[in-house]
Design an enzyme around this catalytic site. Structure first.
Site, mmCIF file in Angstrom:
data_model
loop_
_atom_site.group_PDB
_atom_site.id
_atom_site.type_symbol
_atom_site.label_atom_id
_atom_site.label_comp_id
_atom_site.label_asym_id
_atom_site.label_seq_id
_atom_site.Cartn_x
_atom_site.Cartn_y
_atom_site.Cartn_z
ATOM 1 N N GLN A 182 32.514 -9.695 85.003
ATOM 2 C CA GLN A 182 31.900 -10.144 83.292
ATOM 3 C C GLN A 182 30.699 -8.627 83.044
ATOM 4 O O GLN A 182 30.900 -8.601 81.570
ATOM 5 C CB GLN A 182 31.673 -11.083 83.181
ATOM 6 C CG GLN A 182 33.143 -12.070 83.189
ATOM 7 C CD GLN A 182 33.926 -12.172 82.617
ATOM 8 O OE1 GLN A 182 33.710 -11.585 81.161
ATOM 9 N NE2 GLN A 182 34.957 -12.749 82.684
ATOM 10 N N HIS A 204 39.882 -3.964 84.059
ATOM 11 C CA HIS A 204 40.556 -5.114 83.170
ATOM 12 C C HIS A 204 39.015 -6.225 81.836
ATOM 13 O O HIS A 204 40.295 -6.497 81.138
ATOM 14 C CB HIS A 204 41.564 -5.732 83.373
ATOM 15 C CG HIS A 204 41.534 -7.123 83.773
ATOM 16 N ND1 HIS A 204 41.492 -8.454 83.048
ATOM 17 C CD2 HIS A 204 41.493 -7.449 85.747
ATOM 18 C CE1 HIS A 204 41.885 -9.425 84.571
ATOM 19 N NE2 HIS A 204 41.495 -8.812 85.647
ATOM 20 N N CYS A 329 41.887 -18.346 84.734
ATOM 21 C CA CYS A 329 42.052 -17.982 86.287
ATOM 22 C C CYS A 329 42.561 -19.108 86.694
ATOM 23 O O CYS A 329 42.939 -19.413 87.574
ATOM 24 C CB CYS A 329 40.954 -17.332 86.822
ATOM 25 S SG CYS A 329 40.777 -15.350 85.834
HETATM 26 C C1 LIG Z 1 38.607 -12.226 86.080
HETATM 27 C C2 LIG Z 1 37.433 -12.882 86.874
HETATM 28 C C3 LIG Z 1 37.112 -12.083 88.052
HETATM 29 C C4 LIG Z 1 38.818 -11.820 88.609
HETATM 30 O O1 LIG Z 1 39.724 -10.497 88.582
HETATM 31 P P1 LIG Z 1 40.034 -9.819 88.274
HETATM 32 O O2 LIG Z 1 40.378 -8.407 88.574
HETATM 33 O O3 LIG Z 1 41.099 -10.261 88.025
HETATM 34 O O4 LIG Z 1 40.854 -10.498 90.016
HETATM 35 C C5 LIG Z 1 36.959 -12.827 89.348
HETATM 36 N N1 LIG Z 1 35.383 -13.349 89.090
HETATM 37 C C6 LIG Z 1 34.921 -12.863 87.568
HETATM 38 C C7 LIG Z 1 33.379 -13.716 86.947
HETATM 39 C C8 LIG Z 1 35.588 -12.329 86.330
HETATM 40 O O5 LIG Z 1 35.233 -12.905 85.295
#
Ligand SMILES: *Cc1c(COP(=O)(O)O)cnc(C)c1O
Length: 389
Positions: A182, A204, A329
């Site tokens: 993030q 992403h 998630c």
């Molecule tokens: C979105 C996120 C993930 C997962 O990342 P992906 O690339 O979707 O596997 C892990 N940690 C944090 C803090 C996230 O915001």
């Protein structure tokens, strides 16, 4: 196109920036080579693009290009960091420390290690969501091999003091991993100044493509040992086998380049919009901020509303605004957010929380419309149960 809800769920994912897509397209078409094909021009062109992308990413966090390992995203990077360190260092110790408010992609690898006989300390956080450094220091033992603390929380946007954590870990000879999914492109990250040994990234969340990320692995002072979790062709210095994916890698680098170039101005703009939203929502009685008021991501506003049903609230909001009540998630589970309960919130309070994630394409007009809609939705929910507005 039909009228779509306003997108304020940028912690779950962000739209692909048009400039990123443009940079990616040639690598789907004429530049389709395998970067590992060292005998012809198709391979060379792909390899050159990967090399350049690796340099861009390394520069963004003050690392060396050889220290960047491409992965499929932050989930894989976290798994490689945590399980890879545990497997490489278990003869020196079997204790790890992390935070109760980490992403599942950190907590679940830790739980898996516990099933193998490792010990994990899950530190509580303060009421504002920040780590307590004294508690961290007290938790470090002679057999501690890794501390994993995220840079920015994906639900409440809280920023942790990375430099202080890194200094403490290095003083105590413990490796420091941070999940910066993030944070990248939104707050400054410097693996040297912050003494970070492993750092997880994903594209992403910063207007890049899904399915690509990276793990920074420190090569000196100290040289971090890592056991690979994928075995095969030996790509990425043997740490992550599998054919590299040039379109995604080029898009990732372009996304990071754009985010870093405009980090300060973009943050200011988004910060202003977030404050505008929070101001407007003050019209609602019994609305509270979850998390720290200032040590947080510019685009994050996480609020709870007293005395409304969380489910009904989300349902009422969804035609106009796309938000979530917790982490996308873990949204397959119906349990209240583990992050919000770690702040001391009750289950109903956690359910009645909304996470707004503003981003690059959010406009002031959208914010005004959303504030209006949230206010009227809460009002009608309360009227339905005969409460004060
Ligand atoms: C979105 C996120 C993930 C997962 O990342 P992906 O690339 O979707 O596997 C892990 N940690 C944090 C803090 C996230 O915001």
């Amino acid at each position: 196109m039909l009228h779509r809800p306003i997108y304020l769920d940028c912690h779950a994912t962000t739209p692909l920036d048009e400039r990123v897509l443009e940079a990616m397209l040639p690598y789907f078409r004429e530049q389709f080579g395998n970067p590992a094909s060292s005998g012809h021009a198709y391979g060379w062109a792909a390899a050159a693009a990967v090399t350049q992308a690796r340099e861009t990413l390394a520069a963004a966090i003050h690392a060396e290009p050889e220290e960047m390992i491409f992965t499929s995203g932050a989930t894989e990077s976290n798994n490689l960091a945590i399980k890879g360190v545990a497997e490489a260092y278990f003869s020196q110790g079997r204790h790890l420390i992390t935070l109760a408010t980490e992403h599942r992609a950190v907590l679940d690898p830790c739980a898996y290690l516990e099933s193998l006989g490792f010990e994990v300390t899950y530190l509580p956080v303060q009421a504002d969501g920040r780590i307590d450094l004294e508690q961290l220091e007290a938790a470090i033992r002679p057999d501690t091999i890794l501390v994993s603390v995220m840079a920015a929380n994906n639900e409440i946007g809280v920023l942790h003091p990375l430099a202080a954590i890194g200094a403490l870990c290095h003083r105590r000879n413990v490796l420091f991993h941070t999940d910066a999914a993030q944070a990248i492109g939104k707050v400054p990250l410097d693996v040297q100044a912050m003494q970070i040994d492993l750092l997880s990234l994903t594209a992403h969340k910063v207007y890049g493509p899904k399915g690509i990320g990276s793990l920074y692995v420190r090569r000196k002072q100290p040289r971090v040992q890592l056991a690979p979790q994928l075995h095969g062709g030996g790509q990425e210095r043997g740490l992550r086998s599998g054919t590299l994916y040039p379109p995604q890698i080029v898009g990732f680098a372009k996304a990071i380049e754009l985010a870093i170039a405009h980090q300060v101005t973009e943050n200011q703009r988004i910060d202003t919009l977030r404050d505008r939203l929070w101001q407007a929502l003050q019209a609602i009685d019994g609305i509270h901020l979850n998390g720290h008021p200032t040590h947080r991501l510019a685009g994050n506003l996480n609020v709870r509303v007293d005395g409304v049903d969380g489910q009904a609230l989300l349902l009422g909001l969804q035609p106009v605004v796309a938000v979530s009540s917790g982490s996308a998630c873990s949204s397959t589970t119906t349990a209240p957010s583990h992050v919000l309960t770690a702040l001391g919130l009750s289950a109903p309070q956690a359910y009645a929380s909304i996470r707004f994630g503003l981003g690059r394409f959010t406009t002031a007009a959208e914010i005004d419309q959303v504030a209006q809609h949230v206010t009227t939705t809460v009002r009608s929910l309360r009227q339905a149960v005969g409460q004060a507005v």
